[in-house]
Every structure is written in C-alpha cells, then in structure tokens.
Design a protein around this motif. Structure first.
Motif, PDB file in Angstrom:
ATOM      1  N   VAL A  60      -5.111   2.811   7.607  1.00 41.12           N
ATOM      2  CA  VAL A  60      -3.671   3.029   7.490  1.00 41.12           C
ATOM      3  C   VAL A  60      -3.068   1.931   6.620  1.00 41.12           C
ATOM      4  N   SER A  61      -2.239   2.338   5.652  1.00 40.36           N
ATOM      5  CA  SER A  61      -1.486   1.401   4.832  1.00 40.36           C
ATOM      6  C   SER A  61      -0.009   1.548   5.150  1.00 40.36           C
ATOM      7  N   ALA A  62       0.657   0.424   5.432  1.00 39.84           N
ATOM      8  CA  ALA A  62       2.098   0.418   5.658  1.00 39.84           C
ATOM      9  C   ALA A  62       2.782   0.005   4.358  1.00 39.84           C
ATOM     10  N   ILE A  63       3.791   0.770   3.949  1.00 40.26           N
ATOM     11  CA  ILE A  63       4.348   0.626   2.602  1.00 40.26           C
ATOM     12  C   ILE A  63       5.869   0.489   2.661  1.00 40.26           C
ATOM     13  N   GLN A  64       6.383  -0.468   1.893  1.00 40.61           N
ATOM     14  CA  GLN A  64       7.814  -0.596   1.617  1.00 40.61           C
ATOM     15  C   GLN A  64       7.990  -0.911   0.141  1.00 40.61           C
ATOM     16  N   THR A 100       2.123  -2.279  -0.458  1.00 44.26           N
ATOM     17  CA  THR A 100       1.501  -2.362   0.860  1.00 44.26           C
ATOM     18  C   THR A 100       1.883  -3.676   1.519  1.00 44.26           C
ATOM     19  N   ILE A 101       2.468  -3.591   2.713  1.00 44.47           N
ATOM     20  CA  ILE A 101       2.834  -4.795   3.449  1.00 44.47           C
ATOM     21  C   ILE A 101       1.855  -5.080   4.586  1.00 44.47           C
ATOM     22  N   PHE A 102       1.009  -4.089   4.913  1.00 47.40           N
ATOM     23  CA  PHE A 102       0.134  -4.223   6.084  1.00 47.40           C
ATOM     24  C   PHE A 102      -0.964  -3.178   5.977  1.00 47.40           C
ATOM     25  N   SER A 103      -2.152  -3.511   6.440  1.00 43.97           N
ATOM     26  CA  SER A 103      -3.243  -2.522   6.474  1.00 43.97           C
ATOM     27  C   SER A 103      -3.967  -2.608   7.808  1.00 43.97           C
ATOM     28  N   LEU A 104      -4.431  -1.461   8.267  1.00 43.64           N
ATOM     29  CA  LEU A 104      -5.128  -1.377   9.552  1.00 43.64           C
ATOM     30  C   LEU A 104      -6.308  -0.425   9.427  1.00 43.64           C
ATOM     31  N   THR A 105      -7.429  -0.825   9.974  1.00 45.22           N
ATOM     32  CA  THR A 105      -8.575   0.058  10.132  1.00 45.22           C
ATOM     33  C   THR A 105      -8.815   0.242  11.625  1.00 45.22           C
ATOM     34  N   GLY A 106      -8.865   1.489  12.065  1.00 42.31           N
ATOM     35  CA  GLY A 106      -9.076   1.776  13.471  1.00 42.31           C
ATOM     36  C   GLY A 106     -10.296   2.647  13.677  1.00 42.31           C
TER      37      GLY A 106
END
Length: 287
Positions: free
Chosen positions: A92-96, A100-106
C-alpha cells in the motif's frame, strides 16, 4: 459509543474510489502533521478490503517517508502482490500531492494449528487505580507550556492508556529504557476482527517512541529536540481485540546515529502474548 472512538472508526472506514484505490479522511487534533498510527491503520484498512475475511493480517512493515498534511485527504493505492494457497501479500502506498508519504507491506494468512510457545507476561500491577493520560494531563496542565497545552486540551482519546511509570511535565531525569502501559479502546467496538486489527495498529504508535528517549533525560518541549517515527512493524501472533485491557511492555535495546530503536510485546491481562511491535525513530537536537 464515545465521540472520540466513533470519529476514529469513521477515519478507518476508507472510501473506495476505484478498484484498489481508497481515500482516507483526516482528524482534527491540532497536530502539524498527521498522526502516524492513523496512516498505518488506514493503509491496513485499505489492504484488508482486498483480502478474504478468512485471512487476517499476520504482519505488516511500514515506512514513514514524508510528513502527512492534516488538512487534505490521503489516497491509498493497493498493489496485489500475491494471492497464494496460504498467504496473501499486499503493498500500500499513501499519497498526497502526487507524492508517496508512507508505504506498507502486509501479509495475511489463514489461521491453522501448529506448535506454540511464548514469553511470559511481565510481573506488573493491573490497571486498577492507575491514572490515564487525560487525568495525568489535567494534573500537570499548569506545568505544560504552549503550544503543547492547547494541543493536548483538544486531543481526542479513542484509546485509553494507563502508564505504570507515569512521568511529570517539567521533570527531566534519566531512566532505564523500559516502560509499560495498559491500554484498551475507550468504548465498545463492533465484533469485526479486521476493525480490531486496525484500531490496534492505530494504538501501537502511541508511547512507543518515548521509550528510547528515557535513558537520555530528553525534554520533549525543547524546540531544538526533533523526533519522528521512521518505520513501524507489527507481528500479529494471535487475533487481537481491544475490548479488554492489554499490556504494552516496551523496551529500547539501542540508540545510535540519532535513531532510537524500540521493541514491545503486547499481552492480554491473562498473559497471552498477542503481538510484537518494533519501531525506529529519529531523536536529534538541531542547532
């Protein structure tokens, strides 16, 4: 349901804009940047929308890349990296503003039987009789400088924390890098394991970074002192629920090169080890 908890559940109900693209709203807590636990929880919520319900999250690993702006929504783009026979992986990439302001691998997996062992719960007092963060703030309010005082006055508290080693504003001393907190949702949550996992992820960004500062007698109100979460990882050993008290047992094994590493176990009151959390954070003086 208390208002603060209801607002948190609204934030975690990310809006589907397109296939694998979601939008998360921001709260209004007076911070100059988005609280990191919110971004972790919303990214997990977006990932879970693309995973079968019988495959709960078993681990997540994330990086805070840029500060999030609290006055605009955050877009969450989900990439379906793998759907295997037992495990499912999402990125998951968080975008503003297109960045990209944040990335998560789950990673998600079905529950199955197997060998078990676990560390025991620390021998600590229970939550009864301990003051929570709101009560501690009220006690020390006259000692808290601005803008911290106003920010804390206006802060929502959807999670109740009761520290076993409460400090006092204005008192700076060097302490061992160990702390424990009891915590729970400040109200009843729906019986939804995926939602409990998100609320749990939201809560685990609270207090953890404090641990690595304890041996150094650092003053959080010093404008020269800069802190920020750099990454956040959670291993869910068992399904989590926030209906009852959980013990957040934290330690900091090392700090070096202006970074502090923090590690924690989360136990039920009965002593079951539910999860392990790790976070490295920036801790530097400027000027």
């Amino acid at each position: 349901m208390p208002t603060a908890l209801a607002r948190l559940l609204t934030l975690l109900d990310v809006e589907e804009l397109e296939v694998d693209l979601y939008r998360g709203r921001n709260g209004d807590e007076g911070w100059i940047r988005v609280y990191g636990g919110q971004v972790v929880a919303q990214a997990l919520a977006a990932a879970q929308r693309t995973v079968p319900a019988d495959r709960p999250v078993h681990s997540l690993h994330s990086y805070f890349i840029r500060p999030g702006e609290p006055n605009i929504p955050i877009l969450y783009r989900v990439e379906r990296e793998r759907d295997g026979a037992s495990f499912t992986t999402r990125r998951v990439s968080a975008i503003q503003h297109g960045r990209t302001i944040f990335s998560l691998t789950g990673s998600f997996a079905r529950l199955e039987p197997g060998h078990e062992h676990a560390d025991p719960i620390p021998a600590v007092a229970g939550p009864e009789g301990l003051m929570n963060h709101a009560q501690l703030h009220a006690r020390d309010r006259h000692l808290i400088p601005e803008p911290w005082r106003t920010t804390w006055d206006n802060r929502d508290r959807p999670i109740e924390f009761r520290p076993l080693q409460p400090g006092q504003w204005g008192v700076v001393e060097k302490l061992p890098p160990v702390q424990q907190n009891w915590f729970r949702a400040d109200g009843d949550l729906p019986d939804d394991p995926a939602l409990h996992a998100c609320v749990f992820a939201y809560a685990t960004d609270m207090t953890l970074l404090d641990t690595c500062t304890l041996p150094h007698g650092l003053d959080w109100t010093d404008p020269r002192f800069q802190t920020a979460s750099l990454d956040h990882s959670i291993w869910f050993h068992r399904p989590v629920t926030l209906d009852g008290w959980l013990l957040y047992a934290q330690t900091s094994p090392v700090a070096a090169h202006a970074r502090g590493f923090n590690l924690a176990h989360v136990f039920t009151r009965e002593g079951t080890l539910l999860a392990t959390v790790a976070q490295e954070g920036l801790m530097r003086y400027r000027g």
